[in-house]
Scaffold this active site. Structure first.
Site, PDB file in Angstrom:
ATOM      1  N   LYS A  23       0.827  -1.205   0.000  1.00 48.48           N
ATOM      2  CA  LYS A  23       0.000   0.000   0.000  1.00 48.48           C
ATOM      3  C   LYS A  23       0.860   1.254   0.000  1.00 48.48           C
ATOM      4  CE  LYS A  23      -3.830  -0.428   2.072  1.00 48.48           C
ATOM      5  NZ  LYS A  23      -4.827  -0.715   3.107  1.00 48.48           N
ATOM      6  N   ARG A  93      -3.749   3.187   8.120  1.00 49.19           N
ATOM      7  CA  ARG A  93      -4.006   1.885   7.482  1.00 49.19           C
ATOM      8  C   ARG A  93      -2.761   1.014   7.560  1.00 49.19           C
ATOM      9  NH1 ARG A  93      -6.722   5.580   4.045  1.00 49.19           N
ATOM     10  NH2 ARG A  93      -8.860   4.957   3.486  1.00 49.19           N
ATOM     11  N   GLY A 102      -8.262  -7.141   4.457  1.00 50.55           N
ATOM     12  CA  GLY A 102      -9.069  -7.307   5.662  1.00 50.55           C
ATOM     13  C   GLY A 102      -8.307  -7.728   6.900  1.00 50.55           C
ATOM     14  N   MET A 104      -6.407  -5.841   8.871  1.00 49.45           N
ATOM     15  CA  MET A 104      -6.676  -4.872   9.930  1.00 49.45           C
ATOM     16  C   MET A 104      -7.557  -3.780   9.378  1.00 49.45           C
ATOM     17  SD  MET A 104      -4.434  -2.282  12.237  1.00 49.45           S
ATOM     18  CE  MET A 104      -5.253  -0.773  11.750  1.00 49.45           C
ATOM     19  N   ARG A 337      -3.861  -1.452  -6.033  1.00 45.46           N
ATOM     20  CA  ARG A 337      -3.075  -2.686  -5.887  1.00 45.46           C
ATOM     21  C   ARG A 337      -3.524  -3.659  -6.967  1.00 45.46           C
ATOM     22  NH1 ARG A 337      -5.950  -4.527  -0.224  1.00 45.46           N
ATOM     23  NH2 ARG A 337      -8.039  -4.842  -1.046  1.00 45.46           N
ATOM     24  N   HIS A 455      -5.262 -40.797   5.117  1.00 46.05           N
ATOM     25  CA  HIS A 455      -5.747 -41.675   4.044  1.00 46.05           C
ATOM     26  C   HIS A 455      -6.905 -41.021   3.300  1.00 46.05           C
ATOM     27  CE1 HIS A 455      -8.275 -44.938   2.376  1.00 46.05           C
ATOM     28  NE2 HIS A 455      -7.107 -45.448   2.034  1.00 46.05           N
ATOM     29  N   ARG A 562      -0.309 -47.179  -6.274  1.00 42.20           N
ATOM     30  CA  ARG A 562      -0.325 -47.888  -4.995  1.00 42.20           C
ATOM     31  C   ARG A 562      -1.079 -49.204  -5.165  1.00 42.20           C
ATOM     32  NH1 ARG A 562      -1.842 -41.985  -3.123  1.00 42.20           N
ATOM     33  NH2 ARG A 562      -3.078 -42.366  -4.974  1.00 42.20           N
ATOM     34  N   ARG A 618       4.429 -49.080  -7.075  1.00 37.25           N
ATOM     35  CA  ARG A 618       4.986 -49.364  -5.751  1.00 37.25           C
ATOM     36  C   ARG A 618       4.473 -50.720  -5.266  1.00 37.25           C
ATOM     37  NH1 ARG A 618       3.198 -45.519  -0.904  1.00 37.25           N
ATOM     38  NH2 ARG A 618       1.346 -46.838  -0.988  1.00 37.25           N
ATOM     39  N   GLU A 746      11.959 -42.467   1.962  1.00 41.21           N
ATOM     40  CA  GLU A 746      10.965 -42.004   2.941  1.00 41.21           C
ATOM     41  C   GLU A 746      11.422 -42.239   4.378  1.00 41.21           C
ATOM     42  OE1 GLU A 746       7.321 -44.220   2.180  1.00 41.21           O
ATOM     43  OE2 GLU A 746       8.495 -45.836   1.310  1.00 41.21           O
ATOM     44  N   SER A 765      12.481 -41.977  -5.576  1.00 33.17           N
ATOM     45  CA  SER A 765      11.273 -41.148  -5.523  1.00 33.17           C
ATOM     46  C   SER A 765      11.038 -40.790  -4.062  1.00 33.17           C
ATOM     47  CB  SER A 765      10.072 -41.912  -6.085  1.00 33.17           C
ATOM     48  OG  SER A 765       8.919 -41.105  -6.034  1.00 33.17           O
ATOM     49  N   GLY A 767       9.211 -40.072  -0.953  1.00 35.23           N
ATOM     50  CA  GLY A 767       7.875 -40.214  -0.352  1.00 35.23           C
ATOM     51  C   GLY A 767       7.788 -39.248   0.812  1.00 35.23           C
ATOM     52  N   THR A 768       7.500 -37.989   0.498  1.00 32.99           N
ATOM     53  CA  THR A 768       7.651 -36.926   1.504  1.00 32.99           C
ATOM     54  C   THR A 768       6.587 -36.964   2.597  1.00 32.99           C
ATOM     55  OG1 THR A 768       6.581 -35.462  -0.100  1.00 32.99           O
ATOM     56  CG2 THR A 768       8.973 -35.317   0.107  1.00 32.99           C
ATOM     57  N   ASN A 769       5.493 -37.711   2.397  1.00 30.52           N
ATOM     58  CA  ASN A 769       4.526 -37.849   3.500  1.00 30.52           C
ATOM     59  C   ASN A 769       5.199 -38.571   4.672  1.00 30.52           C
ATOM     60  OD1 ASN A 769       2.764 -36.809   1.639  1.00 30.52           O
ATOM     61  ND2 ASN A 769       1.633 -38.700   1.315  1.00 30.52           N
ATOM     62  N   ASP A 770       5.743 -39.764   4.388  1.00 24.82           N
ATOM     63  CA  ASP A 770       6.397 -40.531   5.453  1.00 24.82           C
ATOM     64  C   ASP A 770       7.735 -39.930   5.848  1.00 24.82           C
ATOM     65  OD1 ASP A 770       4.536 -42.401   6.145  1.00 24.82           O
ATOM     66  OD2 ASP A 770       5.256 -43.964   4.808  1.00 24.82           O
ATOM     67  N   CYS A 832       6.834 -38.274  -4.939  1.00 21.51           N
ATOM     68  CA  CYS A 832       5.475 -38.792  -5.125  1.00 21.51           C
ATOM     69  C   CYS A 832       4.606 -38.587  -3.896  1.00 21.51           C
ATOM     70  CB  CYS A 832       5.513 -40.268  -5.508  1.00 21.51           C
ATOM     71  SG  CYS A 832       6.251 -41.331  -4.243  1.00 21.51           S
ATOM     72  N   TYR A 852      11.126 -34.990 -11.931  1.00 21.89           N
ATOM     73  CA  TYR A 852       9.667 -34.872 -11.990  1.00 21.89           C
ATOM     74  C   TYR A 852       9.064 -34.749 -10.601  1.00 21.89           C
ATOM     75  CZ  TYR A 852       9.404 -39.809 -10.550  1.00 21.89           C
ATOM     76  OH  TYR A 852       9.515 -40.980  -9.846  1.00 21.89           O
TER      77      TYR A 852
END
Length: 879
Positions: A23, A93, A102, A104, A337, A455, A562, A618, A746, A765, A767-770, A832, A852
């Protein structure tokens, strides 16, 4: 020379956004362009950072610079703060470098007190205007700065209107407004045990502190987390000479866009109110007029505004969101803006700006938020119906879209209801692979437990199904077929509910939905993105249907198939259970032989959909107990079906149960114990690839992925079974086939010893969740219960399961990439986990040099655009 914390508008420009906030930088830029901007100054974002470093105090050096800037403003205005003969008033502001609408509320008319309000009435010869301005200031200051509930002031205001028979606020007389001011001050005194502050400089400093505090209010913290805005950016304070839209019928205020923010149409779009101040337009107290009407009411003002709007869009080369005020027939610009817009409008505007020669294709791609594409690919609620609806509960927005249906509590019931043509919402405490059929049959999924990578969330995103997960505001009683909200509302099987997977809201009623529409602009933008990006985008798909959907969205292969999700189909689960309860290898192989043609058929369907694109499959990953029932009644039914004694089956199931199954007997550990599972799955993969290659002429190159490897010897042990089986199948079929064997990274140890694994692996590959789960030591299904406390207490800024933690998990990925490539330069690298569809994570994967990313089908377009943006930013030195 002392550090500069305060800049007059004529000392800044648009390039100083990081210091002055969006701003402040734009006000300075408009001032430099010679536009009619009320003069003012900006207290920098660095002052905000100092405020927190100094324990919530504005330093004396900053206060001195603010004082000096006020003096400069007074000279220019020819008025003085608190001067009864000619008072100077300002607005205050907030404004961070990233637009946070929004966050503040604005404070207007600062500088008014019991004396200056009388002076203002006398000078303007408009007592009504003066006291209207004062009552607004008291309310805003009390609400924004002192945290007194706005509703308490609104009650007084409405009461006085009713007493005097006024339907509109503009009908109140000066005397009425004097009464309101007196009552507001009484309310302030009762709430704060002190009188309303009369010193304008005190008012200003307290307002500045409030702006700085607003940077860390809960609303701002949530917004930053949703939009990847770092907490250390801080916000600036903009102090600007007041101009008044509430001085009569020749005054007004409004908000307008240079193009329609909903559709992208190239036409001035906006609203204004006569005899009003800024907050009236958005408060809904009066119905605003369309900006077109200003042409008849004040033709000269409209003409000037249209010209300014066009010049600002040309200058910024983007659609602008502008605020303006008209004071006694003179136009003033209060803000500009880059305007927020819907996804469809963003595409339309980007394409139009390129076609008009205003920007390049690369610049157009950078103007589109990849996450906004979600809304183009999923149904939404009918806007008017949604406005009237009130949520009964709120959970995590796990998979976008809108869904409406009748509640069912088991996968079997949901499937049956769907077969009868009913719209279904599956409600569970949490889902498991056993629920797959019911999940496919449902319009939406609601769970009371689980996080953004649970899951339910992962599978729903893969299917493109709306999902609200981890909703702590409901108690699900699956046996009783009911769920209860915190408000005590009970929903039974067959009741209608609606889910908004984009917000996490749950509605206790039937809301109409609107199907998603994808325009030709979508294809154009995707083509531009594909011409720029170097990072390939694959999909996570377990069925031919999902694979076909992903191909439509531009996937370049499958990064994760899977196999366990294939085991829950009709006629398969019994064979899987036979395998699990088998007492010897021969019995196990018999059950696996029953599964072999089913698995082969699944893989053939997927290969056919994917053509010559790579397919990574897998091996079986989850622990075996997930395929078995746990309630006595269900165990009895299964025992009868399998011809086993109940106690024997119950003992088998009990023996499989683990204290911590996510770190238990699963993945490669399961295959090491039962290598015949690996042999069956390898045979199915290779046989299917050979058959599809022969039938279609496509060169199918399967990629076999061994999960949960933490040691090179685990990988080597299983790879020998893969290679031996593949060789045997190829000899049997008389067909030579290329295939790759790799692993998921993983387990943190795998990243640290990646060079030893890369000696024999063709690809990694992530497995970034685990990997995230094990690196943090968090259960991703339970972390949602405490992560909110981490955000509030500033331990975390974002959910590590939604966006890659570059510092910790990212360091492990970096180590694995470096070690792996040093050992085997031809190593293919991908990701993945669910992070593959998160723009920030995609950017990080590009920076790491991965080949990838892989994500659920409906997130493929998001990843394609994010990958293109990462390349453009890298080329421009923005990373």
């Amino acid at each position: 020379m002392p550090k500069k914390y305060v800049y007059l508008f004529n000392e800044g420009n648009a390039g100083m956004r990081n210091l002055l906030g969006g701003k402040g930088a734009n006000l300075a830029e408009m001032t430099g362009l010679g536009l009619p901007v009320p003069f003012g100054f900006t207290v920098t974002t660095e002052a905000c950072t100092r405020y927190y470093q100094d324990g919530g105090r504005i330093g004396e050096d900053i206060l001195a610079q603010i004082e000096q800037a006020i003096t400069e403003l007074e000279k220019i205005a020819g008025k003085k703060f608190g001067d009864v003969s000619n008072p100077f008033l300002v607005s205050v502001r907030s404004g961070s470098r990233a637009s946070m609408p929004g966050m503040m509320d604005t404070i207007l008319n600062l500088g008014l007190n019991d004396d200056t309000v009388e002076s203002l009435a006398r000078l303007t010869e408009n007592e009504r205007f003066a006291f209207d301005s004062y009552r607004r200031f008291i309310q805003m200051f009390s609400d924004v700065v002192m945290d007194i509930e706005k509703s308490k002031f609104e009650e007084i205001f409405d009461e006085v209107k009713e007493l005097n028979g006024c339907s509109l606020d503009t009908e109140l007389t000066a005397e009425n407004l004097r009464t309101i001011v007196a009552r507001y001050k009484e309310l302030y005194r009762s709430e704060k045990n002190e009188d309303f502050p009369q010193n304008p400089k005190t008012q200003l400093i307290e307002a500045a502190k409030a702006v700085f505090r607003s940077w860390d209010n809960p609303r701002a913290i949530v917004y930053r987390r949703m939009n990847d805005i770092p907490s250390d950016w801080g916000t600036a304070v903009n102090v600007q000479a007041m101009v008044f839209g509430n001085m009569g019928d020749d005054s007004g205020t409004g908000v307008a866009f240079t193009r329609n923010p909903s559709t992208g149409e190239n036409k001035l779009y906006g609203e204004y109110l006569i005899n009003a101040q800024g907050e009236d337009v958005v408060a809904g107290i009066r119905t605003p007029l369309e900006i077109e009407n200003l042409k008849d009411k004040m033709p000269d003002v409209y003409k000037e505004f249209s010209k300014i709007a066009k010049s600002l869009e040309t200058h910024y080369r983007d659609m602008q969101d502008m605020e303006f005020t008209i004071e006694r027939g003179k136009l003033y610009m209060l803000q500009t803006r880059n305007g927020k817009r819907t996804a469809s409008a963003a595409l339309q505007i980007a394409v139009d700006l390129v076609n008009d020669g205003m920007i390049s294709k690369e610049e157009a791609l950078l103007k589109i938020d990849p996450r906004s594409l979600d809304s183009l690919l999923h149904p939404t609620f009918e806007p008017n119906a949604l406005k009237k609806a009130k949520p009964v509960a709120h959970g995590l927005p796990a998979s976008p879209g809108a869904a409406c249906g009748r509640v069912y509590f088991t996968a079997a019931d949901a499937t049956e209801a769907a077969k009868l043509g009913e719209k279904v919402i599956l409600v569970r405490e949490e889902t498991s692979p056993e629920d797959i059929e019911g999940m496919y049959a449902s319009q939406g999924i609601l769970t009371s437990r689980g996080g953004m990578t649970s899951h339910a969330a992962v599978v729903a995103r893969g299917m493109g199904t709306c999902c609200v997960a981890g909703c702590p505001e409901i108690v699900v009683k699956e046996k009783e077929r009911t769920f209860i909200t915190q408000g005590g509302v009970v929903f039974v099987q067959g009741d209608w509910i609606s889910l908004d997977g984009s917000t996490g809201n749950v509605y206790g009623t039937e809301l109409p939905t609107v199907e998603a529409e994808v325009s030709g602009n979508f294809a154009a933008i995707m083509a531009w993105a594909d011409s720029v990006r170097v990072l390939k985008v694959r999909t996570n798909a377990d069925t031919p249907h999902d694979a076909a959907q992903a191909i439509k969205f531009g996937a370049q292969g499958i990064g994760l198939c899977r196999t366990e999700h294939m085991f829950f189909g009709e006629g398969r689960i019994s064979a899987v259970r036979e395998m699990i309860v088998a007492k010897d290898e021969d019995s196990r192989r018999k059950a696996l032989n029953r599964l072999l043609p089913m698995q082969r058929g699944d893989f053939k369907g997927i290969y056919k959909e994917m053509g010559s694109n790579p397919v990574t499959i897998r091996f079986l990953d989850p622990p075996l107990h997930e395929f078995l029932p746990h309630e006595d009644n269900d165990i009895k039914a299964l025992a009868e079906q399998m011809g086993l004694p109940f106690e024997q089956l119950k003992l088998t199931i009990s023996g499989l149960r683990e204290i911590n199954p996510m770190l238990g007997h699963r993945g490669c550990r399961l295959a090491i114990t039962y290598p015949e599972i690996t042999q069956m799955q390898t045979r199915a993969i290779i046989e299917a690839a050979i058959e599809v290659s022969e039938e279609t002429g496509n060169k199918v190159v399967p990629e076999i992925m061994i999960p949960l490897v933490g040691d090179a010897k685990e990988f080597e042990y299983l790879k020998q079974f893969v290679d031996a089986t593949a060789k045997q199948v190829m000899e049997e079929r008389g067909f030579k086939l290329d295939y790759l064997v790799g692993t998921m990274i993983e387990v943190p140890r795998a990243a640290l010893v990646a060079d030893t694994i890369a000696k024999n692996a063709a690809f990694f590959s992530f497995g970034t969740n685990d990997l995230s789960q094990m690196t943090y030591g968090f259960s991703r299904d339970d972390a949602g219960k405490f992560l909110d406390d981490y955000y509030k207490k500033k331990i975390f800024e974002f959910d590590p399961f939604a966006r890659i933690d570059r510092v910790g998990v990212g360091k492990l990925m970096e180590i694995a990439c470096k070690l792996g490539k040093e050992e085997y330069p031809g190593l293919k690298l991908g990701i993945c986990g669910e992070h593959g569809g998160d723009p920030s994570s995609v950017e990080f994967c590009h920076m790491l040099g991965l080949d990838y990313v892989s994500c659920s089908p409906f997130r493929v377009p998001i990843a394609r655009l994010a990958a293109a943006q990462a390349k453009i930013k890298q080329d421009r030195g923005m990373l």
